[in-house]
Every structure is written in C-alpha cells, then in structure tokens.
Design a protein around this motif. Sequence first.
Motif, mmCIF file in Angstrom:
data_model
loop_
_atom_site.group_PDB
_atom_site.id
_atom_site.type_symbol
_atom_site.label_atom_id
_atom_site.label_comp_id
_atom_site.label_asym_id
_atom_site.label_seq_id
_atom_site.Cartn_x
_atom_site.Cartn_y
_atom_site.Cartn_z
ATOM 1 N N SER A 136 48.098 0.527 -7.073
ATOM 2 C CA SER A 136 48.563 1.424 -8.133
ATOM 3 C C SER A 136 49.447 2.535 -7.575
ATOM 4 O O SER A 136 50.397 2.967 -8.231
ATOM 5 C CB SER A 136 47.363 2.034 -8.867
ATOM 6 O OG SER A 136 46.580 2.832 -7.990
ATOM 7 N N HIS A 137 49.173 2.992 -6.369
ATOM 8 C CA HIS A 137 49.983 4.055 -5.767
ATOM 9 C C HIS A 137 51.424 3.603 -5.541
ATOM 10 O O HIS A 137 52.347 4.425 -5.546
ATOM 11 C CB HIS A 137 49.364 4.498 -4.443
ATOM 12 C CG HIS A 137 50.096 5.623 -3.786
ATOM 13 N ND1 HIS A 137 50.064 6.917 -4.279
ATOM 14 C CD2 HIS A 137 50.908 5.653 -2.686
ATOM 15 C CE1 HIS A 137 50.821 7.695 -3.508
ATOM 16 N NE2 HIS A 137 51.334 6.960 -2.539
ATOM 17 N N LEU A 139 53.131 1.659 -7.534
ATOM 18 C CA LEU A 139 53.803 1.357 -8.806
ATOM 19 C C LEU A 139 54.407 2.623 -9.393
ATOM 20 O O LEU A 139 53.869 3.718 -9.216
ATOM 21 C CB LEU A 139 52.809 0.722 -9.784
ATOM 22 C CG LEU A 139 52.245 -0.632 -9.334
ATOM 23 C CD1 LEU A 139 51.196 -1.118 -10.311
ATOM 24 C CD2 LEU A 139 53.344 -1.668 -9.181
ATOM 25 N N ASP A 141 55.262 3.719 -12.786
ATOM 26 C CA ASP A 141 55.135 4.344 -14.109
ATOM 27 C C ASP A 141 53.728 4.863 -14.382
ATOM 28 O O ASP A 141 52.837 4.809 -13.539
ATOM 29 C CB ASP A 141 55.574 3.365 -15.209
ATOM 30 C CG ASP A 141 54.741 2.096 -15.203
ATOM 31 O OD1 ASP A 141 53.623 2.130 -14.687
ATOM 32 O OD2 ASP A 141 55.229 1.074 -15.718
ATOM 33 N N ARG A 144 50.252 2.726 -14.104
ATOM 34 C CA ARG A 144 50.081 2.087 -12.803
ATOM 35 C C ARG A 144 48.673 1.568 -12.592
ATOM 36 O O ARG A 144 48.484 0.501 -11.988
ATOM 37 C CB ARG A 144 50.474 3.054 -11.690
ATOM 38 C CG ARG A 144 49.654 4.338 -11.662
ATOM 39 C CD ARG A 144 50.100 5.243 -10.513
ATOM 40 N NE ARG A 144 51.500 5.644 -10.679
ATOM 41 C CZ ARG A 144 52.164 6.371 -9.782
ATOM 42 N NH1 ARG A 144 51.561 6.745 -8.675
ATOM 43 N NH2 ARG A 144 53.410 6.715 -9.992
ATOM 44 N N SER A 145 47.662 2.296 -13.077
ATOM 45 C CA SER A 145 46.281 1.835 -12.881
ATOM 46 C C SER A 145 46.015 0.538 -13.636
ATOM 47 O O SER A 145 45.383 -0.385 -13.118
ATOM 48 C CB SER A 145 45.302 2.920 -13.332
ATOM 49 O OG SER A 145 45.416 4.069 -12.523
ATOM 50 N N ARG A 147 48.300 -1.662 -14.573
ATOM 51 C CA ARG A 147 49.095 -2.714 -13.952
ATOM 52 C C ARG A 147 48.451 -3.204 -12.652
ATOM 53 O O ARG A 147 48.457 -4.392 -12.353
ATOM 54 C CB ARG A 147 50.521 -2.211 -13.694
ATOM 55 C CG ARG A 147 51.313 -1.942 -14.961
ATOM 56 C CD ARG A 147 52.683 -1.368 -14.646
ATOM 57 N NE ARG A 147 53.508 -2.313 -13.921
ATOM 58 C CZ ARG A 147 54.679 -2.009 -13.363
ATOM 59 N NH1 ARG A 147 55.140 -0.759 -13.448
ATOM 60 N NH2 ARG A 147 55.379 -2.921 -12.743
ATOM 61 N N ALA A 148 47.889 -2.279 -11.893
ATOM 62 C CA ALA A 148 47.191 -2.684 -10.668
ATOM 63 C C ALA A 148 45.980 -3.561 -10.981
ATOM 64 O O ALA A 148 45.706 -4.538 -10.277
ATOM 65 C CB ALA A 148 46.766 -1.448 -9.883
#
Length: 244
Positions: A136-137, A139, A141, A144-145, A147-148
């Motif tokens: 997530s870090h 990514l 936007d 991010r969390s 998407r991760a």
Amino acid sequence: MTGRGPRGERGEQADRILATARRTFATRGYAATSLRSVAQDAGVDPGLVLYYFRNKAGLLEAVMQPPENFGAAVAAAAEHPLPERGRAFVQATMGLWEDPASAEILRSIILTASQEPSAMERLRQLFTELVLSVVSHSLPDAERSLRASLISTQMVGMVMNRYIWQVGDIAALSPTPSPTSSPPPSSTTSPIRSPAARRPSTPVEVGAGPTGSDRAEPRRRRRTKRITRPAATSGTPGRRDGSP
C-alpha cells in the motif's frame, strides 16, 4: 569431540527441533503436539527444547517466523514501476514458494495458523506488516489500502491453489515459461484491427469496372444499378392528364 546438549552442535540441534516442530504443528496441530513428542521426533533430549525455546509458546513463535528473505522480496517487488509491479509480485511470490527451504516454512505457517487461533493472529500481524503495509505504501492514491488488499487476494489465491491445495492446472504449470511460447501481443503489434483499419485504403469509384477482389464485385454492381421507369406515351392506359 562434540558433547551432548547445549554445548555441542548447538545450531544443528536447534534447527532440527524447529524443523520437527514445523512438521508436527502443521500435521497434528499445535494443541495436539507436546514438547516431549517434538524432542522424540527430533532425536534430542526434551530438556533441549526448553533450553532453546523456553516453552511451547516460544517454540510456536519460532515456527511462525517467515523466511529471512520474505520481507526483502516483497519490498523489492514494490519498487518496480507501476505497470511492471503486478508481474514483479507474482515472480517474487513464486520465487519464495519454488525454493524448497522457504516453501517448507511458509507452508507450515499457513497450516499451523489454520488450526491454532494464536498462530492465526500472528499470521495476520506478519501479513499486515510485511505485505499489506509495503504494497500500500507504494501505491499513489487514497484507496491504497483497499488496492493492496485486492492485490494480496490474487497472490494468496495463487499460493493456495498451486502450493497448498494443489488443485487445477495451475498446480502442474511450469514455473518458467515454455521456450516455444510467445509473449502476449502488445498494443502496437496486436493482430486485432479496428473497423476503420480494415477498410480499403482507396475509395471505390461508383460505376467503375472490376478492379479488386471478387468479394467487392457484387457491392459495386449494386451501387451502379439504376432504377429506370418507362417513358409515358400518349396511348398509355390509365393516363390522368386529360388526353383521350
């Protein structure tokens, strides 16, 4: 001459105890495994288990430690440019699981956690720290969390199907691409063409003779066909202009 116990073969004995605990926790379950049975299967004195790992909880904590290169592999994949990052995560995951030593550790962690609540809690903590936080870090936007988490479902799904359950064609798939296989076509070399690209490069002249393939001939004939009406004569029946 090597002595028996902590003074001799220290690293080898501890590794043998740990490897035995991984196997027994994964197959029998943590609750059904005693320290005495681990020592017996490892071929060591039961006191050595307590010496190296203090107690059963300490042995479980050691079993739940991921391979040394696990975090570094995920972090390195996260550094790839965004268009290449998905492939990098797949390669990093397969690299860990195709290595027999790391695969044994990872398989033991998953199977042990599936039977023991405290091990599952430890697995959640490790996965959050070493995978979700790192992915997530990297990514860009605000989501991010999420998407991760979605990325991790793909990796975990591949691991479970290929390495844990071993079901479907993915379980027998070679980890390296076949020499005869070709990469998927890119947007610049794709054989799929748009309708505009499939049209003739030169316009078809109305009324022109056959100049192309036979397939185009009926179309040209249809386009040059004219509807003619018979000329009116004075003797034509049904005329309504008042003539006799």
